[in-house]
Design an enzyme around this catalytic site. Structure first.
Site, PDB file in Angstrom:
ATOM      1  N   ASP A  11      -3.959  27.515  39.119  1.00 26.96           N
ATOM      2  CA  ASP A  11      -2.698  27.230  39.812  1.00 26.96           C
ATOM      3  C   ASP A  11      -1.982  26.022  39.192  1.00 26.96           C
ATOM      4  O   ASP A  11      -2.637  25.121  38.659  1.00 26.96           O
ATOM      5  CB  ASP A  11      -2.999  26.964  41.300  1.00 26.96           C
ATOM      6  N   ASN A  59       2.023  38.352  44.017  1.00 27.99           N
ATOM      7  CA  ASN A  59       2.813  37.829  42.897  1.00 27.99           C
ATOM      8  C   ASN A  59       3.880  38.809  42.388  1.00 27.99           C
ATOM      9  O   ASN A  59       4.811  38.416  41.695  1.00 27.99           O
ATOM     10  CB  ASN A  59       1.912  37.412  41.721  1.00 27.99           C
TER      11      ASN A  59
END
Ligand code: FPP
Length: 232
Positions: A11, A59
């Site tokens: 991330d 996503n």
């Protein structure tokens, strides 16, 4: 005390790029370079399996331009870097809904997985279009079907049987999960499999995560006392 299986939530690519005045996609490109370094280092440190959260089922809702760049990155990465790894004896597999990918990407996933399925030295699992709740629901549907057809009795359902219906079947549960970028949550990653994993969070953005930072995480893991709910 080296973990056998490390799961990583990569991330912070977007924030890394923003900090430098670059487009988010530049962060993903830098993240792909980090991934290469970290995989080589994990193998060197004697870790057997690394599972990477590269793209979640959510996503797909990012701006089209970012999704397209990520698809292009996956395409190149699978054809070059991952194909290179498999020549060195690395087993590669994929979890997640691969039906959502373009034909050539899906075919590459299928062939890489098939070609390397019997290799045992080092196992890289890429979670692509993956969501743990979907995986648990799919497993439940399959088990329900088997109960309905009389293949298994409801009483036979236990944790071991359940686990064999998940996409991670055959891979031992992660011992350690690392999340970069300062966020401290699991975000629908391996919800079943992380039941007893040690959690490690670092503020470092994924593109800046390097061999040294990885060793810091392994050192922290080595100091943990794992009890699995028991008394030591
Ligand atoms: C999270 O950062 C990262 C992703 C959603 C993509 C991960 C992809 C890579 C590391 C690229 C390489 C992977 C492969 C398999 C080639 P973010 O975009 O959520 O960052 P932010 O939270 O700072 O916005």
């Amino acid at each position: 005390m080296i973990p056998k299986h490390v799961a990583i939530i990569m991330d912070g690519n977007g924030r890394w790029a923003k900090q430098r005045g670059l487009p988010r996609t530049a962060g993903h490109k830098a993240g792909a370079e980090t991934l290469k370094k970290i995989l080589a280092h994990a193998q060197k440190r004697g870790i057997q399996t690394v599972t990477l959260f590269a793209f979640s089922s959510e996503n797909w809702n990012r701006p089209a331009e970012e999704v397209n760049t990520l698809m292009e990155l996956f395409r190149t990465y699978l054809k070059n870097d991952i194909a290179e790894l498999t020549k060195k004896g690395v087993r590669v597999s994929f979890i997640g809904n691969r039906m959502k990918f373009a034909d050539d990407i899906r075919e590459k996933m299928d062939s890489l997985e098939k070609e390397t399925q019997n290799l045992t030295d080092f196992h890289v699992v890429l979670a692509l279009s993956y969501g743990a709740r979907d995986d648990i629901i799919d497993a439940t549907k399959r088990i329900a079907g088997e109960v309905k057809s009389g293949k298994i009795a409801p009483e036979a359902i236990d944790a071991a049987l359940f686990a064999t219906h998940l996409s991670t079947n055959g891979t031992p549960d992660p011992d350690l999960v690392i999340r970069t970028s300062g966020e401290e949550r699991i975000s629908n990653f391996l919800l079943w499999e992380l039941a007893y994993a040690e959690l490690y969070f670092t503020p470092v953005y994924w593109p800046d995560f390097d061999e040294k930072e990885f060793d810091v995480a392994l050192d922290a893991y080595a100091k943990r006392q794992r009890r699995f709910g028991r008394v030591v």
